[in-house]
Design an enzyme around this catalytic site. Structure first.
Site, short mmCIF file in Angstrom:
data_model
loop_
_atom_site.label_atom_id
_atom_site.label_comp_id
_atom_site.label_asym_id
_atom_site.label_seq_id
_atom_site.Cartn_x
_atom_site.Cartn_y
_atom_site.Cartn_z
N HIS A 79 8.28 2.72 -7.24
CA HIS A 79 6.90 2.24 -7.18
C HIS A 79 5.97 3.42 -7.40
O HIS A 79 6.05 4.42 -6.70
CB HIS A 79 6.60 1.59 -5.81
CG HIS A 79 7.12 0.19 -5.70
ND1 HIS A 79 6.35 -0.86 -5.26
CD2 HIS A 79 8.33 -0.33 -6.01
CE1 HIS A 79 7.07 -1.97 -5.29
NE2 HIS A 79 8.28 -1.67 -5.73
N TYR A 208 -1.78 -3.59 0.42
CA TYR A 208 -2.27 -3.36 1.79
C TYR A 208 -3.66 -3.97 1.85
O TYR A 208 -4.58 -3.49 1.19
CB TYR A 208 -2.36 -1.86 2.09
CG TYR A 208 -1.02 -1.18 2.29
CD1 TYR A 208 -0.25 -0.77 1.21
CD2 TYR A 208 -0.53 -0.94 3.57
CE1 TYR A 208 0.98 -0.15 1.41
CE2 TYR A 208 0.70 -0.31 3.77
CZ TYR A 208 1.45 0.08 2.68
OH TYR A 208 2.65 0.70 2.87
N PRO A 299 4.23 1.17 12.12
CA PRO A 299 4.86 0.91 10.81
C PRO A 299 3.97 1.18 9.60
O PRO A 299 4.49 1.40 8.50
CB PRO A 299 5.22 -0.58 10.87
CG PRO A 299 4.34 -1.16 11.93
CD PRO A 299 4.09 -0.06 12.91
N LYS A 303 6.58 5.54 7.65
CA LYS A 303 7.00 6.94 7.78
C LYS A 303 8.26 7.14 8.64
O LYS A 303 8.84 8.23 8.64
CB LYS A 303 5.86 7.76 8.40
CG LYS A 303 4.73 8.02 7.43
CD LYS A 303 5.16 9.03 6.38
CE LYS A 303 4.19 9.17 5.24
NZ LYS A 303 4.80 9.03 3.92
N TYR A 391 1.51 9.36 1.34
CA TYR A 391 2.40 8.21 1.15
C TYR A 391 3.69 8.62 0.46
O TYR A 391 4.78 8.20 0.86
CB TYR A 391 1.67 7.14 0.34
CG TYR A 391 2.26 5.75 0.46
CD1 TYR A 391 1.79 4.86 1.42
CD2 TYR A 391 3.28 5.32 -0.40
CE1 TYR A 391 2.32 3.59 1.53
CE2 TYR A 391 3.82 4.05 -0.29
CZ TYR A 391 3.34 3.18 0.68
OH TYR A 391 3.86 1.92 0.80
C1 DHB Z 1 7.26 -1.97 4.33
C2 DHB Z 1 6.92 -1.67 5.64
C3 DHB Z 1 5.86 -0.84 5.88
O1 DHB Z 1 5.52 -0.52 7.13
C4 DHB Z 1 5.11 -0.31 4.86
O2 DHB Z 1 4.05 0.48 5.12
C5 DHB Z 1 5.46 -0.61 3.57
C6 DHB Z 1 6.54 -1.44 3.30
C7 DHB Z 1 8.41 -2.87 4.06
O3 DHB Z 1 9.04 -3.34 5.02
O4 DHB Z 1 8.70 -3.15 2.89
#
Ligand code: DHB
Length: 417
Positions: A79, A208, A299, A303, A391
């Site tokens: 990605h 997001y 989440p 990270k 990221y």
């Molecule tokens: C996923 C989980 C995340 O916390 C994130 O920031 C991006 C992707 C996932 O489970 O695909």
């Protein structure tokens, strides 16, 4: 009558067969350092652990550079950007042009399957389903890990070093005495309602989304299974939600201006807590904590796994110096080196969370200010570059040029502009 425990010996006793423990054992074996990995969970439980799916550039480079990246390259997906969505409009952040780096979408349980398979192929000593784990003598030169094998055999594993990789609920974190550690803890007033759905992808890249109703994230697993999340009360009962109610909430937060979620049956659901935690120091005597045993991140930004990988990259280099050159210098600085990145990641995860989530006590000013922040982020190269750098992940610390991973770490760092 109880029989005497079985006495065994290894150089590194690795407590926990999650990403940190398995990868550490793999990297050490490349350097000829033996280890035994134990876990209270079964192999099937470990391989079914549902977590995030984003691998940073350094994680990809380290895995592919050390022979455990074949499936991640063939089955994961590269990605090169994410969309930040607010007021019904998506704005893309392009990673390669801002950082020279990218990420891979490849779920954590697939990483675990690859690491377990590679360790077993290598003849490694992995023991699943053990019980009664305890850690002793870490302030001596001869620590011992005691546990009971799945078949009931009691074992005393003597070692030179204990790697505490047993997560936030494990025994290693609390083996650092309370008076010797500082616990940094922050609870967020949100949870994430996570679902798996049988549906085609809604977007080629992750979305997001900020909305008046709160945050949502659109991610993917396979061409036919999608992963999505939306901000909820941390005490929400996931079982009480019908599929229709879930989709109505996601639609209200994400759809609009031509963007429409691809819907399907919800095949799994659950609420994920959001908290930040760091223990300082990350070691005590001959016990070194890595991954979730030492820190937890919310989440947002995915990270967790990547921090575990970065920790063991630093720890592996320190252990190589210790066992091959007899110097504890890098072990002594392990926690300081690793925690530099941990705190950057804590800030990044906290910042993404604060920018995109609606706080329960948010006032009109706070909501409008968030939109100003998102506009500044997506409308400026400097703002976008911060998100893209964090990221895709900061380069790993190269502390030991003699390490088996130094070429991999160096090459990964050279990708950065
Ligand atoms: C996923 C989980 C995340 O916390 C994130 O920031 C991006 C992707 C996932 O489970 O695909």
């Amino acid at each position: 009558m109880r029989t005497n425990p079985h006495q065994e010996r290894t150089r590194v006793a690795v407590v926990g067969a999650g990403p940190a423990g398995l990868l550490l054992s793999h990297l050490l074996s490349l350097s000829g350092i033996d280890s035994v990995v134990i876990d209270v969970r079964t192999r099937a439980d470990i391989e079914a652990t549902m977590r995030a799916g984003i691998l940073e550039q350094g994680t990809i480079d380290l895995m592919t550079g050390t022979g455990v990246g074949a499936r991640l390259l063939s089955e994961g997906r590269r990605h090169e950007g994410v969309a930040i969505r607010s007021r019904g409009e998506s704005r893309r952040i392009d990673f390669p042009s801002l950082t020279g780096r990218a990420v891979h979408l490849y779920p954590q349980h697939e990483v675990l399957k690859d690491l377990v398979a590679a360790r077993l192929d290598d003849g490694a000593d992995l023991r699943f389903g053990v019980g009664d784990v305890s850690v002793h003598g870490v302030t001596t030169d001869t620590p011992v890990v005691r546990f009971t094998e799945a078949d009931g055999t009691r074992v005393e594993l003597a070692c030179a070093v204990v790697a505490g990789c047993d997560g936030s609920q494990g025994v290693c974190r609390t083996a650092v005495p309370r008076q010797a550690r500082t616990d940094y803890f922050h609870a967020y007033p949100h949870g994430w309602f996570g679902i798996l759905t049988e549906a085609p992808p809604s977007s080629d890249e992750l979305v997001y989304a900020h909305s008046d109703r709160g945050f949502a994230l659109i991610s993917s697993r396979t061409p036919t299974v999608q992963r999505m999340y939306f901000q909820c009360d941390p005490a929400e009962d996931a079982a009480a939600w019908s599929d229709e109610r879930i989709w109505a909430e996601l639609r209200a937060r994400v759809n609009g201006n031509g963007f429409e979620l691809q819907e399907g049956p919800v095949i799994q659901r659950g609420v994920i807590p959001m908290r930040s935690y760091v223990v300082d120091p990350m070691s005590h005597g001959r016990l070194y904590l890595a991954g979730d045993a030492a820190h937890t991140v919310p989440p947002t930004g995915a990270k967790g796994l990547n921090l575990a990988v970065a920790d063991v990259a630093v720890l592996c280099q320190a252990l190589e110096r210790f066992f091959h050159q007899g110097s504890s210098e890098l072990l002594d600085s392990y926690g300081r080196t690793a925690s530099d990145r941990v705190w950057r990641a804590q800030h990044f995860s906290w910042w993404m969370t604060s920018m995109l989530h609606t706080a329960p006590d948010a006032d009109a000013f706070g909501r409008r200010r968030q939109l100003g922040e998102i506009d500044q982020l997506t409308g400026s190269r400097a703002g976008s570059a911060y998100l893209a750098e964090a990221y895709t992940g900061w380069p790993f610390a190269l502390t030991n040029p003699d390490s088996v991973i130094s070429d991999t770490v160096r090459r990964s760092a050279e990708r950065a502009p």
